[in-house]
Design an enzyme around this catalytic site. Structure first.
Site, short mmCIF file in Angstrom:
data_model
loop_
_atom_site.label_atom_id
_atom_site.label_comp_id
_atom_site.label_asym_id
_atom_site.label_seq_id
_atom_site.Cartn_x
_atom_site.Cartn_y
_atom_site.Cartn_z
N TYR A 53 0.85 -1.19 0.00
CA TYR A 53 0.00 0.00 0.00
C TYR A 53 0.88 1.23 0.00
O TYR A 53 1.84 1.31 0.77
CB TYR A 53 -0.90 0.02 1.25
N GLU A 55 -0.51 4.78 -0.53
CA GLU A 55 -1.33 5.97 -0.78
C GLU A 55 -0.51 7.22 -0.54
O GLU A 55 0.26 7.30 0.41
CB GLU A 55 -2.57 5.94 0.11
N ASP A 198 -5.33 14.07 -25.15
CA ASP A 198 -5.35 12.66 -24.78
C ASP A 198 -4.60 11.90 -25.88
O ASP A 198 -5.13 11.69 -26.98
CB ASP A 198 -6.82 12.19 -24.69
N THR A 224 -2.77 6.39 -22.04
CA THR A 224 -2.64 5.04 -21.52
C THR A 224 -1.22 4.61 -21.81
O THR A 224 -0.50 5.25 -22.58
CB THR A 224 -3.61 4.06 -22.21
N LYS A 227 -0.88 1.00 -25.31
CA LYS A 227 -1.20 0.94 -26.75
C LYS A 227 0.11 1.04 -27.54
O LYS A 227 0.94 0.14 -27.41
CB LYS A 227 -2.20 2.04 -27.08
N ARG A 233 -0.95 -2.23 -18.81
CA ARG A 233 -2.27 -1.57 -18.88
C ARG A 233 -2.36 -0.51 -17.78
O ARG A 233 -2.26 -0.84 -16.60
CB ARG A 233 -3.33 -2.66 -18.68
#
Ligand code: DSN
Length: 417
Positions: A53, A55, A198, A224, A227, A233
């Site tokens: 974790y 955060e 984008d 992203t 691609k 991903r």
């Protein structure tokens, strides 16, 4: 695939992963948003970093024990900034849609005006589709493409002046021409809007120097990583330094909880790979291969939205064949080619049926397909569509696609089954 542990614990899942490896190895992947990431990236994604974790931001976490995580995330940030020439990078977004959502959250209030590209003209759901958060909570107007499949920048300006958006989004999921980021920034400046680029589809082309960069023009850049960039991903947001804090806060605690640090490690590896000289050659080859595929299709009597592509993708326009995108994508699957049905501009058919098929060259280029192979792929596609009812022809075409897959092997060193 090295699945020894999964096989022992869960043979069912191991079997499915093995079957998917075989599918990828024995079919030609033309889905324009997909790619084959490296073993190095997959190692990072399958690592112990999944256990942590973290955060918060590097060196400012809510949990202890983050020394290695901090350094890994910092590396990913540094590499993203350098590769895309941007001042600030947040590498935590779980996806491109969430990266876009964070930009909305950072600069807009619900009900604010936004101008984005229409989904059926090549935009993305998160650019203002009425069924997405972006269209549900914001007042979105859309621009599209002209009859040649090209952006009409004067029309974008006209719509911007009418609608007075606070945010203009450029970038697309299905647009085969070069995007003029400078022109978009001029339009944004004329109406006092922020500009979000984008670059999800073209990030690898920008990194490889075969598409102009939005750096210096867009206030925010989202992408992203899986691609054309060929990473794991996930998503990334980049921006000018003045927006750094607002963007970071929008991602966490605004939208997300714990970041996926194993995926962030994969992003760091992919960003390193994309900064190597070989990646420039890869990006050049993607465009060469896309053009060879387009030319082959045109030579075989097929039609393409906007004619010759300028990037990694194109949309086959089936309107004159009387066949649908849905049916023909299924026929292509029968001959070992994976692609997706897609609307063409002003499509008379629904998005579930469509009159088009989107085709991209990034994944096939990764496994080594060259222009000659892409012309053969174009032949297989054209013949399959023309002979979609003829089982014998389809079987022969399947043999041809399999032969190509064997000629250009994928993940050869992975231990199977
Ligand atoms: N689903 C992606 C694509 O196929 O382009 C966009 O998010």
């Amino acid at each position: 695939m090295v699945l020894d542990y999964i096989k022992r614990v869960d043979p069912e899942v191991a079997g499915l992963i093995d079957a998917e490896l075989k599918r990828q190895q024995t079919t030609i992947e033309l889905i324009a948003s997909e790619n084959f990431t490296s073993r190095a990236v997959m190692d990072a994604c399958g690592s112990v970093l999944t256990n942590k974790y973290a955060e918060g931001k590097p060196y400012k976490r809510f949990y202890n024990g983050c020394d290695n995580i901090d350094k890994t995330e910092e590396l990913a940030q540094k590499r993203a900034k350098k590769l895309f020439n941007m001042a600030h990078a947040n590498v935590q977004p779980h996806s491109g849609a969430q990266a876009n959502m964070a930009v909305f959250m950072a600069v807009l209030k619900p009900g604010d005006n936004v101008l984005g590209m229409d989904l059926s003209n090549g935009g993305h759901l998160s650019h203002g589709s009425p069924v997405n958060f972006s269209g549900l909570y914001f007042n979105v107007k859309s621009y599209g493409v002209d009859e040649n499949g090209s952006l009409d920048y004067d029309d974008v300006l006209k719509k911007a002046k009418e609608h007075k958006p606070k945010l203009i989004i450029c970038g697309a999921s299905n647009y085969s021409k070069i995007i003029d980021f400078k022109r978009f920034r001029q339009i944004a400046d004329e109406v006092g809007a922020y500009l979000l680029a984008d670059i999800a589809h073209i990030a690898g082309l920008i990194a490889g120097g075969v598409h102009p960069s939005p750096a210096g023009f867009a206030h925010f850049v989202t992408t992203t990583t899986h691609k054309t960039l060929r990473g794991p991903r996930g998503g990334i947001i980049m921006c000018d330094e003045e927006f750094a804090q607002t963007i970071d806060k929008a991602v966490f605690p605004g939208m997300q909880g714990g970041p996926l640090e194993h995926i962030i490690a994969g992003k760091a590896v992919a960003l390193l790979e994309a900064s190597q000289p070989e990646f420039k050659v890869y990006a050049q080859n993607i465009v060469k291969n896309a053009k060879a595929l387009a030319q082959g299709l045109l030579d075989n009597g097929m039609e393409i939205v906007g004619g010759m592509t300028e990037n990694h993708l194109m949309t086959l326009d089936l309107r004159n064949t009387g066949k649908t995108g849905k049916d023909m994508a299924n026929v292509l699957e029968c001959v070992g080619i994976t692609a997706n049905k897609n609307t063409v501009p002003n499509d008379p058919r629904s998005p579930f049926v469509t009159s088009g098929i989107r085709l991209g060259a990034a994944a096939a280029t990764t496994r080594g397909f060259d222009e000659f192979a892409m012309r053969e792929v174009a032949f297989i596609i054209s013949e399959a569509i023309k002979n979609s009812e003829n089982k014998e022809v389809l079987e022969k075409l399947r043999e041809k696609s399999l032969a190509l897959c064997k000629k250009f092997p994928l993940y050869e060193t992975m231990k199977e089954g």
